[in-house]
Design a protein around this motif. Sequence first.
Motif, short mmCIF file in Angstrom:
data_model
loop_
_atom_site.label_atom_id
_atom_site.label_comp_id
_atom_site.label_asym_id
_atom_site.label_seq_id
_atom_site.Cartn_x
_atom_site.Cartn_y
_atom_site.Cartn_z
N LEU A 147 40.46 39.12 41.65
CA LEU A 147 40.73 38.40 40.40
C LEU A 147 40.66 39.35 39.20
N ALA A 148 39.69 40.23 39.18
CA ALA A 148 39.53 41.15 38.05
C ALA A 148 40.74 42.08 37.93
N GLN A 149 41.24 42.57 39.05
CA GLN A 149 42.39 43.48 39.01
C GLN A 149 43.68 42.74 38.62
N LEU A 150 43.79 41.48 39.01
CA LEU A 150 44.94 40.68 38.58
C LEU A 150 44.94 40.55 37.06
N ALA A 151 43.77 40.25 36.49
CA ALA A 151 43.66 40.12 35.03
C ALA A 151 44.00 41.43 34.33
N LEU A 152 43.54 42.54 34.90
CA LEU A 152 43.84 43.85 34.31
C LEU A 152 45.34 44.12 34.31
N GLY A 153 46.02 43.77 35.38
CA GLY A 153 47.47 43.97 35.45
C GLY A 153 48.20 43.20 34.38
N PHE A 154 47.84 41.94 34.18
CA PHE A 154 48.49 41.16 33.13
C PHE A 154 48.17 41.72 31.75
N GLY A 155 46.95 42.25 31.57
CA GLY A 155 46.60 42.87 30.29
C GLY A 155 47.52 44.03 29.97
N ILE A 156 47.89 44.81 30.98
CA ILE A 156 48.77 45.96 30.77
C ILE A 156 50.17 45.53 30.38
N VAL A 157 50.73 44.52 31.05
CA VAL A 157 52.09 44.10 30.71
C VAL A 157 52.12 43.40 29.34
N VAL A 158 51.04 42.72 28.97
CA VAL A 158 50.95 42.12 27.64
C VAL A 158 50.95 43.22 26.58
N LEU A 159 50.24 44.31 26.84
CA LEU A 159 50.23 45.44 25.92
C LEU A 159 51.64 45.98 25.71
N LEU A 161 51.01 47.55 40.26
CA LEU A 161 50.02 48.36 40.97
C LEU A 161 48.66 47.65 41.00
N PHE A 162 48.21 47.15 39.85
CA PHE A 162 46.92 46.47 39.81
C PHE A 162 46.97 45.11 40.50
N HIS A 163 48.11 44.43 40.41
CA HIS A 163 48.25 43.17 41.16
C HIS A 163 48.17 43.44 42.67
N THR A 164 48.69 44.58 43.09
CA THR A 164 48.67 44.92 44.51
C THR A 164 47.26 45.23 44.99
N THR A 165 46.52 46.04 44.23
CA THR A 165 45.15 46.35 44.65
C THR A 165 44.29 45.08 44.62
N GLY A 166 44.59 44.19 43.67
CA GLY A 166 43.89 42.90 43.66
C GLY A 166 44.24 42.06 44.87
N GLU A 167 45.52 42.05 45.23
CA GLU A 167 45.96 41.29 46.40
C GLU A 167 45.33 41.82 47.68
N LEU A 168 45.27 43.15 47.82
CA LEU A 168 44.68 43.74 49.01
C LEU A 168 43.17 43.50 49.09
N SER A 169 42.55 43.30 47.95
CA SER A 169 41.12 42.99 47.94
C SER A 169 40.85 41.56 48.36
N LEU A 170 41.85 40.69 48.21
CA LEU A 170 41.63 39.26 48.37
C LEU A 170 42.40 38.62 49.52
N SER A 171 43.70 38.87 49.60
CA SER A 171 44.53 38.06 50.48
C SER A 171 44.32 38.31 51.98
N PRO A 172 44.43 39.56 52.47
CA PRO A 172 44.26 39.74 53.93
C PRO A 172 42.86 39.42 54.41
N VAL A 173 41.85 39.74 53.58
CA VAL A 173 40.48 39.41 54.00
C VAL A 173 40.24 37.91 53.93
N GLY A 174 41.04 37.21 53.10
CA GLY A 174 40.95 35.75 53.08
C GLY A 174 41.43 35.15 54.39
N LEU A 175 42.55 35.69 54.92
CA LEU A 175 43.05 35.23 56.21
C LEU A 175 42.04 35.50 57.31
N SER A 176 41.46 36.69 57.28
CA SER A 176 40.45 37.06 58.28
C SER A 176 39.24 36.14 58.16
#
Length: 534
Positions: free
Chosen positions: A404-416, A438-453
């Motif tokens: 979640l934190a990395q997703l927020a950071l990614g949107f902060g960059i595009v807003v800038l 890039l930050f949305h991806t690292t956020g996704e990798l932190s959350l999505s596959p481990v969520g399935l597991s």
Amino acid sequence: VAALSDSYLIYSTTLQSFYMNSALNFLIFGWVFVAVWIPFVVFSQRKVHPKALFTLFFAELWERFSFYGMRALLTLYMTKVLFFDMGQELADARALGIYGAYGALVYAAPVIGGLLADRILGFRRAILLGGILMALGHFVLAFEGSLILFFLSLSLIVVGNGFFKPNISSFLGTFYEPNDARKDGAFTIFYMGVNIGAFLAPLTCGYLGEHPDFGWSWGFGLAGIGMLAGLIVFWNNMKQFGDKGLPPNPELLKKPVFAGLNQEIVILLGIVISIPLIGFLLDNEAITSWLLIAITIAVIGYLVYTATNAKDKSEGQRLLVVVVLFFFHALFWALFEQAGGSLVLFADRFVDREIFGSAINASQFASVNPLFIILLAPAFSWMWVKLNQANREPSTPMKFVLGLAQLALGFGIVVLGATVLLNDEGMVPLVFLIVMYLFHTTGELSLSPVGLSMVTKLSPAKVVGFVMGAWFLSISLAHKIAAALGTIASTSDDAGVASYAQVYMTWGVLVIGGASLVLLVMVPTLRKWMHGIH
């Protein structure tokens, strides 16, 4: 000499035209890269995991090729062809509404598909049935211009995805013990297969669909061919599965249950009946929203009831962890899924997409996120295993906080980029969109596959397919929220770059950032409820 000079000039001009075609070069780069990368990954992991992982890896790769190839074109196709005559604002609202309803139904259908696989069909039959329906849907979508065929095609894909999506993930989980340290790594590799398909599809289908010499039919038709390839891979390698994935009670499949019809025939009739119903819901997305809310309440209520009434208290609390993370998972995907809706329009209209003198198609930007996943997934898989060996691996709830934190950071960059650092033409520089992904991806990798597991680890064995379907329901809910947010950005009184930036700042930065802090506070309690399952 003159003839040679003319020939060289023609050759030089043709070669220059080829090199200046960024969209085509991006496509060629993608296929060459994957042709090198896949053998490397398979070779490096072949002794660590069972062969079934790689069969499911390739089957899911081609299924995702079909799904994301269509997804990359869908919003653009609706705004530029189906609803073009309505004007931009109404076309955007209509397209985003249908996209949201489609996404919601695509991820709601696995609740039923998972349940039927658990109790009747088994994982193998459910996966094959789902793949056949999805292939048909993609081929029907290749017939341009007809609203009836358009809704028919989406309906076939929705039903097919309901059978395919939850069960291939659940099937993979059966090849590992609940506390197997390789499991998160296996799902991360599997997730890389998802994203290889998602990477190649927009490059290829997007290129064909937006190319004036080919068109939308070529893009959608190629997506169908990808789905057939996935089915062939799965069918030809079923001997690797041993006795896994078979129907729980094969003899009951042929036993009459209604009007002399057996269970398989009843399921097929149910599919036929559901297709026009889903088409109606796609065309009436407001009804879909209320229906989705009701289904979500019912499913979550059932899971909470099951958890609180479990004979084994630890088993019940583990299921409650899934329920709590359900809502944070939905919030993550509500903003992440702007990639298929508002961010496509944002890239098409407000991002400077030119590289080396020619522009990349807006649909091809859907490949940036999966490209980063392909590159980073092995590193994340290795990282989780190494941290586990050192007893320092973050718990699943903590990985959600990081996502979640990395997703927020990614949107902060595009807003800038959209508010402060616009280029001289008033367009957003391309680098901001790339870094956001890039930050949305690292956020996704932190959350999505481990969520399935996590779902396969924490769910009671007898309902794992249903819980996996419920987990995808959170993404279904997210799509409806995503469509609403995208509609606000594109249909406000000043639907320019500032309107998109405001929505991304409010929801992508403030709401998501706040959610990560709330979950951080809850981590110790959730870890306790997991009772040793890491």
